[in-house]
Design a protein around this motif. Sequence first.
Motif, mmCIF file in Angstrom:
data_model
loop_
_atom_site.group_PDB
_atom_site.id
_atom_site.type_symbol
_atom_site.label_atom_id
_atom_site.label_comp_id
_atom_site.label_asym_id
_atom_site.label_seq_id
_atom_site.Cartn_x
_atom_site.Cartn_y
_atom_site.Cartn_z
ATOM 1 N N LEU A 401 -18.077 -35.003 -7.052
ATOM 2 C CA LEU A 401 -19.416 -35.097 -6.466
ATOM 3 C C LEU A 401 -19.632 -34.070 -5.366
ATOM 4 C CD1 LEU A 401 -19.670 -38.995 -6.077
ATOM 5 C CD2 LEU A 401 -20.403 -37.603 -8.018
ATOM 6 N N LEU A 402 -18.551 -33.570 -4.768
ATOM 7 C CA LEU A 402 -18.665 -32.635 -3.653
ATOM 8 C C LEU A 402 -18.953 -31.229 -4.157
ATOM 9 C CD1 LEU A 402 -17.021 -35.086 -2.386
ATOM 10 C CD2 LEU A 402 -16.116 -33.405 -0.795
ATOM 11 N N PRO A 403 -19.711 -30.444 -3.401
ATOM 12 C CA PRO A 403 -19.985 -29.067 -3.822
ATOM 13 C C PRO A 403 -18.748 -28.189 -3.756
ATOM 14 C CG PRO A 403 -20.848 -29.458 -1.619
ATOM 15 C CD PRO A 403 -20.385 -30.790 -2.137
ATOM 16 N N ARG A 404 -18.666 -27.227 -4.673
ATOM 17 C CA ARG A 404 -17.546 -26.285 -4.714
ATOM 18 C C ARG A 404 -17.770 -25.162 -3.701
ATOM 19 N NH1 ARG A 404 -17.572 -24.835 -10.935
ATOM 20 N NH2 ARG A 404 -19.801 -25.055 -10.496
ATOM 21 N N ALA A 405 -16.747 -24.888 -2.930
ATOM 22 C CA ALA A 405 -16.835 -23.861 -1.890
ATOM 23 C C ALA A 405 -17.185 -22.510 -2.502
ATOM 24 C CB ALA A 405 -15.515 -23.773 -1.135
ATOM 25 N N GLY A 406 -18.116 -21.829 -1.848
ATOM 26 C CA GLY A 406 -18.523 -20.502 -2.289
ATOM 27 C C GLY A 406 -19.439 -20.508 -3.492
ATOM 28 N N LYS A 423 -11.994 -23.655 -5.662
ATOM 29 C CA LYS A 423 -10.815 -24.530 -5.641
ATOM 30 C C LYS A 423 -10.938 -25.619 -4.575
ATOM 31 C CE LYS A 423 -7.676 -20.913 -7.275
ATOM 32 N NZ LYS A 423 -6.478 -20.088 -6.960
ATOM 33 N N ALA A 424 -11.871 -25.428 -3.653
ATOM 34 C CA ALA A 424 -12.101 -26.415 -2.600
ATOM 35 C C ALA A 424 -13.435 -27.098 -2.850
ATOM 36 C CB ALA A 424 -12.099 -25.746 -1.225
ATOM 37 N N ARG A 425 -13.440 -28.418 -2.774
ATOM 38 C CA ARG A 425 -14.677 -29.205 -2.822
ATOM 39 C C ARG A 425 -14.791 -29.903 -1.473
ATOM 40 N NH1 ARG A 425 -17.463 -30.171 -7.560
ATOM 41 N NH2 ARG A 425 -16.513 -29.380 -9.485
ATOM 42 N N LEU A 426 -15.795 -29.512 -0.701
ATOM 43 C CA LEU A 426 -15.862 -29.931 0.695
ATOM 44 C C LEU A 426 -17.250 -30.411 1.075
ATOM 45 C CD1 LEU A 426 -14.063 -26.773 2.165
ATOM 46 C CD2 LEU A 426 -12.999 -28.999 1.729
ATOM 47 N N LYS A 427 -17.289 -31.229 2.100
ATOM 48 C CA LYS A 427 -18.556 -31.585 2.758
ATOM 49 C C LYS A 427 -18.590 -30.865 4.089
ATOM 50 C CE LYS A 427 -22.452 -33.435 3.602
ATOM 51 N NZ LYS A 427 -22.765 -32.186 4.323
ATOM 52 N N SER A 428 -19.680 -30.180 4.355
ATOM 53 C CA SER A 428 -19.835 -29.477 5.623
ATOM 54 C C SER A 428 -20.523 -30.378 6.629
ATOM 55 C CB SER A 428 -20.649 -28.201 5.428
ATOM 56 O OG SER A 428 -21.961 -28.528 4.976
ATOM 57 N N TYR A 437 -15.542 -29.334 8.206
ATOM 58 C CA TYR A 437 -15.409 -29.358 6.761
ATOM 59 C C TYR A 437 -14.341 -30.383 6.397
ATOM 60 C CZ TYR A 437 -18.048 -24.994 6.715
ATOM 61 O OH TYR A 437 -19.031 -24.045 6.880
ATOM 62 N N ALA A 438 -14.609 -31.153 5.344
ATOM 63 C CA ALA A 438 -13.618 -32.118 4.868
ATOM 64 C C ALA A 438 -13.811 -32.322 3.372
ATOM 65 C CB ALA A 438 -13.740 -33.442 5.614
ATOM 66 N N GLY A 439 -12.698 -32.556 2.680
ATOM 67 C CA GLY A 439 -12.789 -32.777 1.238
ATOM 68 C C GLY A 439 -11.456 -32.567 0.556
ATOM 69 N N TYR A 440 -11.511 -31.893 -0.594
ATOM 70 C CA TYR A 440 -10.333 -31.717 -1.445
ATOM 71 C C TYR A 440 -10.103 -30.233 -1.732
ATOM 72 C CZ TYR A 440 -11.085 -36.703 -2.435
ATOM 73 O OH TYR A 440 -11.264 -38.060 -2.324
ATOM 74 N N VAL A 441 -8.830 -29.875 -1.887
ATOM 75 C CA VAL A 441 -8.451 -28.521 -2.290
ATOM 76 C C VAL A 441 -7.434 -28.658 -3.424
ATOM 77 C CG1 VAL A 441 -7.326 -26.372 -1.621
ATOM 78 C CG2 VAL A 441 -8.868 -27.523 -0.014
ATOM 79 N N GLU A 442 -7.642 -27.913 -4.502
ATOM 80 C CA GLU A 442 -6.706 -27.906 -5.630
ATOM 81 C C GLU A 442 -6.074 -26.528 -5.751
ATOM 82 O OE1 GLU A 442 -8.715 -29.131 -9.167
ATOM 83 O OE2 GLU A 442 -8.540 -31.268 -8.710
ATOM 84 N N VAL A 443 -4.785 -26.457 -5.524
ATOM 85 C CA VAL A 443 -4.038 -25.209 -5.683
ATOM 86 C C VAL A 443 -2.677 -25.520 -6.293
ATOM 87 C CG1 VAL A 443 -5.163 -23.932 -3.810
ATOM 88 C CG2 VAL A 443 -3.175 -25.351 -3.309
#
Length: 478
Positions: A401-406, A423-428, A437-443
């Motif tokens: 549900l979170l927007p993708r960074a960039g 790769k990051a889905r964050l809430k600003s 900024y908080a959310g998820y990062v997939e790497v």
Amino acid sequence: MTKYRPTFHRLRSITLMLLLLPFATKAQGVKTPSEPAALARSFWTLSIQEAESGKELVGIRSHHLATPASTMKLVSTATLWSQRGGGLRIPTEIRTAGTIAQGKLEGDLYIVGHGDPSIGSRYFWNSDQDHFFKEVAKALKAKGITQITGNIIALSPSSDFQAQNPRWLAYDMGNAYAPGFWSLNAYDNSYSLHFTKHGESYYTTPTVPQLELRKAYEVTSSSHRDSLYISAFPHPDGSYDITGTYPQRVEKLRIRGALPNPPLFVAHHLREVLKAQGITTQGEAQVDHQLPAGNQLLYTYQSAPLRTLAQTTLHYSLNLFAEGLLQQLTWGKTPLPGQNATQTAVNEVHRYWTSRGINTRELEMMDGSGLSPENRVSAYFLATMLGKVHRADPSGSYQSLLPRAGMEGTLVQFLKGTPLQGKARLKSGTLRNVVCYAGYVEVGGKTYTVALMVNNFYGKASTVRKAMEEVLLEAFGY
């Protein structure tokens, strides 16, 4: 014609580039980042955790409380999502205590809301803004009703007490980004105020019943930009001031204000739409606080599912939607004496996450949107909560549900063109001297939860955002 043959040196260079290419974009593991110079005189806090285990890998003042701004919307949406699931829909009912005979409803028509924030929202781009109102007309016609002898009455129950959060700044109230939240809401609880003739005149759209505005602003040639806003505090006659400055060289412009009485607007607008759809009403548009005994249900309108409401909230950082989703936690619960709906919902947030094993002493929640500067939360709490959500649903349905960074929403520029883009889905979150900024990062095939908050910084917010990009890139080994 001779065939092209790459030289030995060219082949060696190409081979070396191919060998090095994976290392240019591959993360080197999570580590504690250094402090950028731009953050040296600011308070900042960071927590990075493994989403699958909950282990904190990086903690920089992670248990310290900070102002979260709109990252508080994660708490509102994640709590409701965890309790009710993405399929939750919010009903709005049409009721009457009258009788129906020969195409005529003898009596009043009642509109009973249960906190749907999305009726007529301009953020549902592909929908008719009057979809709800036309569906009501369609349902009444299906029952053979072409005439209503009574009033169109919007219900505004006692739960609407302090619909405008008293923890918000007075400057914010009255403007479209800080509308109050009622049981009945429509058009994002806002209207447009159009200025024409270089600020000499103005008008509003749509029609707002009982709205009277006073010109208290100055038209000036010394400014290129306006500082217009609408006061949230009425004069004794019920009128509201338009204050600030209007740049004289600008022929026309538009600002948005908060509806002072959304339930009355809903009743008034439904009456207009019913008339346009061939259903006449003899009475007026009104607001009442309770339903009469012996009423019957005529029609129930259902909102879009929670997954849609939450995604819209998080992508566009909608304060009204966030407050509405937080208050969904109160339905069916009896508030403590003297509490408003927000306070009751916050109690439920604390109860729920405490039951999930999180220390909620690191959460001081004043609203659902983060608009109050009195909100406080730790980076550790946010990252831990997001990890709990992930482990309960490893498919990542909430994460999606979170927007993708960039790429999307309020994150369209953040981390753009970096290895963490997409790769990051964050809430600003942004307030005065606050960026978060908080959310998820997939790497590297793994999912991490992250919360990075900067408070009380010096300089420009754009400089701080660049520094925050550096922190995240270094933390994830880029």
